[in-house]
Design a protein around this motif. Structure first.
Motif, short mmCIF file in Angstrom:
data_model
loop_
_atom_site.label_atom_id
_atom_site.label_comp_id
_atom_site.label_asym_id
_atom_site.label_seq_id
_atom_site.Cartn_x
_atom_site.Cartn_y
_atom_site.Cartn_z
N LYS A 1 -2.94 5.95 7.04
CA LYS A 1 -3.62 4.55 8.12
C LYS A 1 -2.47 3.51 7.63
O LYS A 1 -1.94 3.17 8.60
N GLU A 2 -3.17 3.00 6.44
CA GLU A 2 -3.30 1.60 6.07
C GLU A 2 -1.39 2.11 5.20
O GLU A 2 -1.05 1.28 4.85
N LYS B 1 0.88 -1.38 -0.03
CA LYS B 1 -0.08 -0.34 0.26
C LYS B 1 0.91 1.32 -0.19
O LYS B 1 1.25 1.26 1.04
#
Length: 360
Positions: free
Chosen positions: A57-58, A2
């Motif tokens: 956040k990820e 990601k």
């Protein structure tokens, strides 16, 4: 893996990170693009930063494109990430290319030069848990020590994975995975929002890369010194350019004008411009804007072809008429060439808008 890529410029174009994103997606990575449209003199609000923290956040890696005047904004974003997560941050763009060591005082790593090859290599090594501090075209800060691995071959030249610019993926305009600012909020892009805000009425791309002149105030001065044995100008094929613009017409109905943001567009040979003008007029049939006109390369033949193809706007760099200033800037165009080019443009003033760059 990601990855979040961030543009901190006041528009939604960002040719560089859109191209990097396309390269990363080609390798199978999950990429979000966040556009924080802000003038460089203004900092981001707490609300914007809170939204940004939630969106990243990820993420396993965050990349920020940085020009010198957006230095403070880049630091603000990087510090916000570090306050909340242990996510590694990489800076890329013109300022990290010119002053990588300075940037490493604030970020974990930097990309040096055009990074269509180095950034995906970095992501691949990180995802596989491999040592990545030896990645060519990058610099790192490791345990307080700065490591500079130098630059790598330019895309479109021998020694690069992309020996031709035609092999580089088209920019990532899959706006369903993109975010932008609306007021102080960061919201997901939609076709309706882009149509309403008119942010992407101009589709920006580059048929060429590089510049032979190397004026001292320009990034190409650094690039030409970095690559003394490689050709500075790389030109995409006409069919490749037309294919990209056809995809734009199909997928981005809100685009009204095709914009070529080259540094020296008119360096393209006459025969190639003739081929382009014919196919653009027959296939694309949309208004065209070109910003990379230099007085010494502008000719009547090339200009007439482009006017006939749909050129509605052109910008030429003058910068200065003062002898000592031109010498200091290493500007190659004489005042006579500037006046002749301006006179030529003036003859077509009823067909196209004409803009000039002057440094005060």
């Amino acid at each position: 893996m990601k990855i979040t890529l961030v543009s901190i410029f006041p528009d939604l174009q960002s040719f560089g990170i859109r191209t990097i994103s396309a390269c990363l997606k080609k390798d199978g990575h999950d990429v979000d693009l966040i556009f924080l449209q802000k003038d460089f003199s203004q900092r981001f609000s707490d609300k914007t930063m809170d939204d940004f923290v939630k969106l990243t956040k990820e993420s396993d890696l965050v990349g920020i494109t940085v020009m010198s005047n957006y230095w403070d904004n880049a630091i603000q974003i990087t510090e916000k990430i570090k306050e909340n997560y242990g996510i590694p941050v990489v800076w890329g763009g013109t300022h990290p290319t010119i002053r990588p060591d300075e940037c490493l005082d604030h970020t974990d790593m930097v990309c040096i030069g055009e990074s269509e090859e180095s950034f995906p290599e970095l992501a691949r090594k990180m995802e596989m848990g491999q040592h990545y501090h030896d990645t060519k075209g990058m610099a790192f800060k490791v345990n307080g020590k700065k490591i500079n691995n130098g630059h790598r071959a330019l895309p479109g030249t021998k020694g690069s994975k992309y020996t031709s610019l035609d092999q580089v993926p088209f920019q990532d305009y899959e706006y369903k995975t993109h975010y932008m600012m609306q007021g102080d909020d960061i919201v997901q892009m939609t076709e309706e929002l882009l149509t309403q805000t008119r942010f992407l009425e101009f589709y920006q791309t580059q048929p060429t890369r590089g510049c032979p002149f190397g004026c001292t105030y320009c990034i190409n001065n650094t690039y030409n010194a970095m690559y003394p044995h490689q050709k500075p100008i790389r030109i995409r094929s006409v069919d490749n350019i037309i294919k990209e613009l056809q995809e734009v017409k199909r997928n981005l109905p809100f685009v009204k004008v095709m914009l070529f943001e080259d540094d020296a567009f008119f360096i393209i040979p006459l025969e190639t411009i003739r081929e382009f003008g014919k196919k653009y007029k027959e296939i694309i049939k949309m208004p065209l804007a070109i910003t990379g006109a230099t007085p010494s390369t502008l000719t009547r033949e090339k200009l007439a072809i482009l006017i006939d193809a749909g050129l509605i706007s052109i910008r030429m760099g003058i910068e200065s008429a003062a002898k000592e200033t031109k010498k200091f800037y290493k500007r190659p165009s004489s005042n006579k060439q500037v006046l002749e080019a301006a006179k030529l443009l003036g003859e077509y003033g009823n067909y196209t808008k004409i803009f000039y760059n002057i440094i005060l």
